[in-house]
Scaffold this active site. Structure first.
Site, short mmCIF file in Angstrom:
data_model
loop_
_atom_site.label_atom_id
_atom_site.label_comp_id
_atom_site.label_asym_id
_atom_site.label_seq_id
_atom_site.Cartn_x
_atom_site.Cartn_y
_atom_site.Cartn_z
N CYS A 19 0.70 -1.17 -0.06
CA CYS A 19 0.08 -0.07 0.07
C CYS A 19 0.73 1.33 -0.07
O CYS A 19 2.08 1.28 0.67
CB CYS A 19 -0.85 -0.20 1.22
SG CYS A 19 -2.20 1.30 1.04
N ARG A 139 -5.27 8.09 8.95
CA ARG A 139 -5.11 7.69 7.63
C ARG A 139 -3.86 8.55 6.90
O ARG A 139 -4.20 9.49 6.34
CB ARG A 139 -6.33 7.60 6.80
CG ARG A 139 -7.42 6.52 7.20
CD ARG A 139 -8.71 6.57 6.38
NE ARG A 139 -8.19 6.01 4.86
CZ ARG A 139 -7.91 4.62 4.54
NH1 ARG A 139 -8.26 3.64 5.68
NH2 ARG A 139 -7.50 4.26 3.49
N ASP A 278 -10.59 -12.67 5.16
CA ASP A 278 -9.82 -11.24 5.18
C ASP A 278 -9.34 -11.19 6.71
O ASP A 278 -7.94 -10.48 6.77
CB ASP A 278 -10.60 -10.13 4.63
CG ASP A 278 -9.79 -8.80 4.47
OD1 ASP A 278 -10.06 -7.85 5.06
OD2 ASP A 278 -8.68 -8.91 3.60
N CYS A 322 -30.90 -13.72 22.77
CA CYS A 322 -30.96 -12.19 22.61
C CYS A 322 -32.17 -11.67 21.71
O CYS A 322 -32.49 -12.47 20.70
CB CYS A 322 -29.52 -11.65 22.08
SG CYS A 322 -29.49 -9.81 21.79
N CYS A 328 -28.11 -9.79 14.49
CA CYS A 328 -26.63 -9.91 14.41
C CYS A 328 -25.83 -11.03 14.53
O CYS A 328 -25.00 -11.06 13.82
CB CYS A 328 -26.39 -9.20 15.78
SG CYS A 328 -24.77 -9.27 16.71
#
Length: 406
Positions: A19, A139, A278, A322, A328
């Site tokens: 990057c 960033r 990922d 829940c 979720c």
């Protein structure tokens, strides 16, 4: 025949962790310890062709999606991406259609890139954390300078070429304190598709200072939701709001975070290694290499299936009862590291925030769902959303152009 996931997506990383920026919270830059070559690996053309051919052959549907990630994938160069298009066309059989998406920091985009991305109908995810003073906190480039100005030049390239762009905002310990400032900035630049990704960095004895506090994250989402509900329904789409609506309509989640199981969004690294996710690019979750076995076999492997099923089987008992479980599903397993009452179970660090937000938006999404079902019965439509039906989120668009958009 090997059975692949019904609608898999692969994060292809042709330049690995490389990057041009040095964002302080970037978890993928740290993968240098796993791929210790210098410089970082870049996918060879032979391997790139093998991946493209295998991806097309393995994909179960006629609309074949490619997702290019990094690091910063534009470092591969525009000529190599032109070659990617040639290879896709070479291996695409009649009756199939190929689409491409790319996730970028935007700082290297030029008009040449804009023309290329527009010509080949790429969709783009652009990383942007808010206005300049907020974005530049974490960033930065390799010299420690903020990247906001360069990212905005890239955004203008995308806008000028009318390229569909989703803004990906990492919600961290700083910008979480400024929800309306962040949201109104995105509206001011004409952004219409927003995703908010919470930053969680576990340490040995807690979390980093950059990590978003759970309750503040929930309050951040609630504040933006209220403004969106008051003035922006139908003009701004936010992924997490859509996910809440999907649960109310009995639809499957499109975002992996909220699906009951994982395993259908693996990673293909520059050297051909395939990892389960990922966020799990580490030796323990290596599932194969496309140079050694067909991609379809890797995607249908027992190793990947076990990874995906573990999300459901490791769900804590408190999650199973829940009230917002359907919205979720315990969120991402990477965030399950908080010890609960039973020390064999790990709770999700963000639980309090998600519970706050999903309970806050539930009355609205349930009301919209009831109204849509009543209208469906009045109109004699079936109890599911067709591609050309009005979108159940209330935007006024057709479903295929709104929440049904992949």
């Amino acid at each position: 025949m090997t059975k692949t996931p019904p609608d898999f997506q692969i994060f292809a990383k042709p330049v690995s962790y490389r990057c041009n920026l040095n964002c302080s919270y970037c978890y993928y830059l740290r993968k240098e310890s796993i791929f210790p070559t210098e410089p970082a690996p870049q996918m060879t053309e032979d391997l790139l062709e093998k991946y493209i051919r295998g991806h097309i052959e393995a994909y179960p549907g006629n609309n074949v999606r490619f997702s290019w990630h990094g690091g910063e994938p534009t470092l591969l160069g525009i000529d190599r991406f032109r070659r990617i298009i040639e290879l896709q066309q070479k291996h695409c059989p009649p009756g199939k259609h190929i689409t491409n998406g790319i996730q970028t920091n935007g700082t290297l985009l030029t008009d040449d890139w804009g023309r290329f991305l527009a010509e080949h109908r790429f969709t783009v995810g652009l990383s942007l954390d808010g206005p300049e003073a907020i974005h530049d906190v974490y960033r930065t480039d390799r010299l420690g300078q903020g990247s906001h100005a360069a990212a905005m030049r890239g955004y203008r390239v995308l806008a000028d070429h009318r390229i569909p762009t989703d803004i990906l905002c990492v919600v961290n310990g700083h910008n979480v304190m400024f929800p309306l400032q962040v949201y109104r900035f995105f509206k001011s630049i004409g952004a219409t598709h927003l995703s908010f990704l919470p930053l969680v960095e576990p340490l040995e004895n807690g979390v980093s200072d950059r990590t978003v506090p759970p309750e503040e994250f929930g309050a951040f989402l609630c504040t933006i939701f209220d403004e969106w509900r008051a003035s922006d329904i139908g003009t701004v789409k936010m992924q997490i709001f859509e996910e809440a609506a999907r649960a109310a309509f009995g639809q499957d989640h499109s975002l992996c975070l909220f699906r009951p199981t994982c395993g259908d969004i693996p990673v293909v690294e520059a050297g051909g290694d395939v990892y389960a996710c990922d966020h799990f690019v580490e030796p323990g979750w290596w599932v194969g290499n496309i140079a050694d076995e067909p991609l379809a076999e890797i995607l249908g492997s027992e190793r990947l299936r076990r990874f995906g099923a573990a999300k459901r089987t490791s769900l804590p008992r408190s999650c199973r009862s829940c009230e917002v479980l359907a919205m979720c599903n315990g969120e991402c397993p990477k965030n399950r590291f908080v010890t609960g009452g039973n020390e064999t179970e790990k709770l999700n660090y963000l639980c309090a925030g998600y519970k706050l937000f999903f309970n806050h938006c539930t009355p609205f999404v349930q009301a919209v769902a009831r109204q849509w079902r009543q209208q469906s019965q009045t109109d004699g439509r079936p109890g599911h959303t067709g591609r050309n039906d009005p979108c159940p989120c209330g935007s006024g668009r057709k479903y295929k152009k709104c929440c049904g958009r992949k």
